[in-house]
Motif scaffolding. Structure first.
Motif, PDB file in Angstrom:
ATOM      1  N   HIS A 134       0.832  -1.208   0.000  1.00 59.06           N
ATOM      2  CA  HIS A 134       0.000   0.000   0.000  1.00 59.06           C
ATOM      3  C   HIS A 134       0.864   1.254   0.000  1.00 59.06           C
ATOM      4  N   ASN A 135       1.900   1.279   0.839  1.00 63.49           N
ATOM      5  CA  ASN A 135       2.783   2.440   0.906  1.00 63.49           C
ATOM      6  C   ASN A 135       3.543   2.651  -0.394  1.00 63.49           C
ATOM      7  N   THR A 136       3.946   1.569  -1.030  1.00 60.68           N
ATOM      8  CA  THR A 136       4.638   1.696  -2.322  1.00 60.68           C
ATOM      9  C   THR A 136       3.732   2.393  -3.322  1.00 60.68           C
ATOM     10  N   LEU A 137       2.479   1.964  -3.396  1.00 60.82           N
ATOM     11  CA  LEU A 137       1.537   2.603  -4.333  1.00 60.82           C
ATOM     12  C   LEU A 137       1.268   4.057  -3.957  1.00 60.82           C
ATOM     13  N   THR A 138       1.002   4.305  -2.686  1.00 59.24           N
ATOM     14  CA  THR A 138       0.699   5.665  -2.234  1.00 59.24           C
ATOM     15  C   THR A 138       1.873   6.598  -2.484  1.00 59.24           C
ATOM     16  N   LEU A 139       3.068   6.169  -2.104  1.00 57.64           N
ATOM     17  CA  LEU A 139       4.249   7.013  -2.264  1.00 57.64           C
ATOM     18  C   LEU A 139       4.648   7.171  -3.727  1.00 57.64           C
ATOM     19  N   THR A 140       4.279   6.210  -4.559  1.00 59.49           N
ATOM     20  CA  THR A 140       4.563   6.329  -5.992  1.00 59.49           C
ATOM     21  C   THR A 140       3.706   7.420  -6.610  1.00 59.49           C
ATOM     22  N   PHE A 141       2.426   7.416  -6.309  1.00 61.18           N
ATOM     23  CA  PHE A 141       1.519   8.350  -6.978  1.00 61.18           C
ATOM     24  C   PHE A 141       1.429   9.714  -6.293  1.00 61.18           C
ATOM     25  N   ASN A 142       1.873   9.802  -5.043  1.00 60.98           N
ATOM     26  CA  ASN A 142       1.920  11.088  -4.353  1.00 60.98           C
ATOM     27  C   ASN A 142       3.192  11.810  -4.813  1.00 60.98           C
ATOM     28  N   GLY A 143       3.039  12.827  -5.615  1.00 64.08           N
ATOM     29  CA  GLY A 143       4.194  13.538  -6.171  1.00 64.08           C
ATOM     30  C   GLY A 143       4.836  12.806  -7.327  1.00 64.08           C
ATOM     31  N   PHE A 144       4.009  12.119  -8.125  1.00 70.75           N
ATOM     32  CA  PHE A 144       4.495  11.275  -9.220  1.00 70.75           C
ATOM     33  C   PHE A 144       5.398  12.038 -10.187  1.00 70.75           C
ATOM     34  N   PHE A 145       4.936  13.196 -10.674  1.00 71.39           N
ATOM     35  CA  PHE A 145       5.704  13.925 -11.689  1.00 71.39           C
ATOM     36  C   PHE A 145       6.967  14.542 -11.102  1.00 71.39           C
ATOM     37  N   ARG A 146       6.918  14.946  -9.848  1.00 66.91           N
ATOM     38  CA  ARG A 146       8.116  15.465  -9.188  1.00 66.91           C
ATOM     39  C   ARG A 146       9.168  14.361  -9.077  1.00 66.91           C
ATOM     40  N   SER A 147       8.739  13.181  -8.667  1.00 64.13           N
ATOM     41  CA  SER A 147       9.657  12.039  -8.572  1.00 64.13           C
ATOM     42  C   SER A 147      10.198  11.662  -9.941  1.00 64.13           C
ATOM     43  N   LEU A 148       9.310  11.676 -10.931  1.00 65.51           N
ATOM     44  CA  LEU A 148       9.721  11.335 -12.296  1.00 65.51           C
ATOM     45  C   LEU A 148      10.806  12.277 -12.791  1.00 65.51           C
ATOM     46  N   LEU A 149      10.590  13.571 -12.635  1.00 64.16           N
ATOM     47  CA  LEU A 149      11.547  14.562 -13.121  1.00 64.16           C
ATOM     48  C   LEU A 149      12.861  14.485 -12.344  1.00 64.16           C
ATOM     49  N   ALA A 150      12.784  14.359 -11.035  1.00 69.81           N
ATOM     50  CA  ALA A 150      14.002  14.295 -10.220  1.00 69.81           C
ATOM     51  C   ALA A 150      14.837  13.064 -10.557  1.00 69.81           C
ATOM     52  N   MET A 151      14.181  11.922 -10.661  1.00 68.32           N
ATOM     53  CA  MET A 151      14.916  10.690 -10.966  1.00 68.32           C
ATOM     54  C   MET A 151      15.455  10.712 -12.393  1.00 68.32           C
ATOM     55  N   PHE A 152      14.710  11.333 -13.307  1.00 70.52           N
ATOM     56  CA  PHE A 152      15.195  11.461 -14.680  1.00 70.52           C
ATOM     57  C   PHE A 152      16.444  12.344 -14.711  1.00 70.52           C
ATOM     58  N   LEU A 153      16.400  13.493 -14.031  1.00 71.93           N
ATOM     59  CA  LEU A 153      17.567  14.378 -13.992  1.00 71.93           C
ATOM     60  C   LEU A 153      18.764  13.690 -13.344  1.00 71.93           C
ATOM     61  N   MET A 154      18.515  12.996 -12.256  1.00 71.38           N
ATOM     62  CA  MET A 154      19.588  12.277 -11.586  1.00 71.38           C
ATOM     63  C   MET A 154      20.193  11.230 -12.525  1.00 71.38           C
ATOM     64  N   SER A 155      19.344  10.455 -13.189  1.00 67.81           N
ATOM     65  CA  SER A 155      19.810   9.421 -14.118  1.00 67.81           C
ATOM     66  C   SER A 155      20.572  10.026 -15.284  1.00 67.81           C
ATOM     67  N   LEU A 156      20.102  11.164 -15.760  1.00 70.03           N
ATOM     68  CA  LEU A 156      20.751  11.838 -16.883  1.00 70.03           C
ATOM     69  C   LEU A 156      22.162  12.291 -16.502  1.00 70.03           C
ATOM     70  N   VAL A 157      22.304  12.923 -15.347  1.00 66.39           N
ATOM     71  CA  VAL A 157      23.624  13.374 -14.893  1.00 66.39           C
ATOM     72  C   VAL A 157      24.571  12.189 -14.720  1.00 66.39           C
ATOM     73  N   VAL A 158      24.085  11.135 -14.082  1.00 61.70           N
ATOM     74  CA  VAL A 158      24.918   9.955 -13.860  1.00 61.70           C
ATOM     75  C   VAL A 158      25.298   9.322 -15.203  1.00 61.70           C
ATOM     76  N   ALA A 159      24.349   9.239 -16.138  1.00 57.69           N
ATOM     77  CA  ALA A 159      24.638   8.641 -17.446  1.00 57.69           C
ATOM     78  C   ALA A 159      25.676   9.449 -18.216  1.00 57.69           C
ATOM     79  N   VAL A 160      25.544  10.768 -18.209  1.00 56.62           N
ATOM     80  CA  VAL A 160      26.504  11.616 -18.932  1.00 56.62           C
ATOM     81  C   VAL A 160      27.897  11.460 -18.324  1.00 56.62           C
ATOM     82  N   LEU A 161      27.986  11.480 -17.010  1.00 53.23           N
ATOM     83  CA  LEU A 161      29.287  11.332 -16.361  1.00 53.23           C
ATOM     84  C   LEU A 161      29.867   9.938 -16.576  1.00 53.23           C
ATOM     85  N   THR A 162      29.005   8.932 -16.658  1.00 52.07           N
ATOM     86  CA  THR A 162      29.470   7.571 -16.915  1.00 52.07           C
ATOM     87  C   THR A 162      29.998   7.450 -18.340  1.00 52.07           C
ATOM     88  N   LEU A 163      29.386   8.165 -19.275  1.00 50.35           N
ATOM     89  CA  LEU A 163      29.882   8.142 -20.653  1.00 50.35           C
ATOM     90  C   LEU A 163      31.272   8.755 -20.754  1.00 50.35           C
TER      91      LEU A 163
END
Length: 194
Positions: A82-111
């Motif tokens: 239940h908490n996984t679902l609630t925490l996923t959808f509470n602030g979904f787009f904020r989490s999406l954007l933050a994790m995307f930016l984090m992944s992007l920075v890590v990917a660029v530096l890894t390249l």
């Protein structure tokens, strides 16, 4: 200063009596990951685009999952699925954007080189936790806070993650079934580290 074994023992203690819920939540997470990866092997540009979109949409689920295990550790809240679902959808787009930016920075530096990518992934490791604990912070401030909090602790996190290599190899021998138990153990240990 707490040792890596202290974090692991605390995680096992928190998971006591919650293993069935942890395994079910992990199964759902792994199922979502496998569905997002399944489309990569089907030829066609539309399928590749769909696979990329599905992979992006899984990022907030990761935030929900790790924070549900964090709640288990810090608040003894055993409602993992239940908490996984609630925490996923509470602030979904904020989490999406933050994790995307984090992944992007890590990917660029890894390249550029592998080592800067590993260092960046360690620096931003606390981002999923900070997203839920500090919703008032902007995404950039959340990434900065993670980097600040990890100053001087990256090597400890690296060693903590490295200490699970044996368990990961053992899980592979079970054709991945062991990951249903190993992932909650690892993520709860990381919540204790946080």
């Amino acid at each position: 200063m707490r040792t890596n074994q202290d974090f692991k023992n605390a995680a096992l203690s928190a998971l006591k009596g919650s293993w069935p819920q942890a395994v079910i939540a992990t199964f759902v997470i792994l199922l979502l990951f496998s569905l997002s990866e399944a489309y990569e092997y089907v030829p066609g540009s539309i399928v590749v685009i769909a696979s990329s979109v599905i992979s992006l949409l899984v990022l907030p689920v990761v935030v929900g999952y790790v924070n549900s295990l964090s709640r288990l550790y810090y608040q003894s809240d055993k409602n993992l699925f239940h908490n996984t679902l609630t925490l996923t959808f509470n602030g979904f787009f904020r989490s999406l954007l933050a994790m995307f930016l984090m992944s992007l920075v890590v990917a660029v530096l890894t390249l550029l080189l592998i080592v800067p990518g590993v260092i960046a992934s360690m620096a931003f490791y606390l981002t999923p936790y900070l997203l839920k604990d500090n919703p008032e912070l902007s995404i950039i401030d959340t990434l900065r806070l993670s980097r600040k909090m990890m100053r001087g602790h990256k090597m400890q996190l690296f060693c903590l993650q490295l200490s699970f290599i044996g368990w990961i190899l053992l899980s592979m021998l079970t054709l991945g079934i062991g990951m249903l138990w190993l992932m909650p153990y690892m993520m709860t240990t990381m919540a204790a580290f946080y």
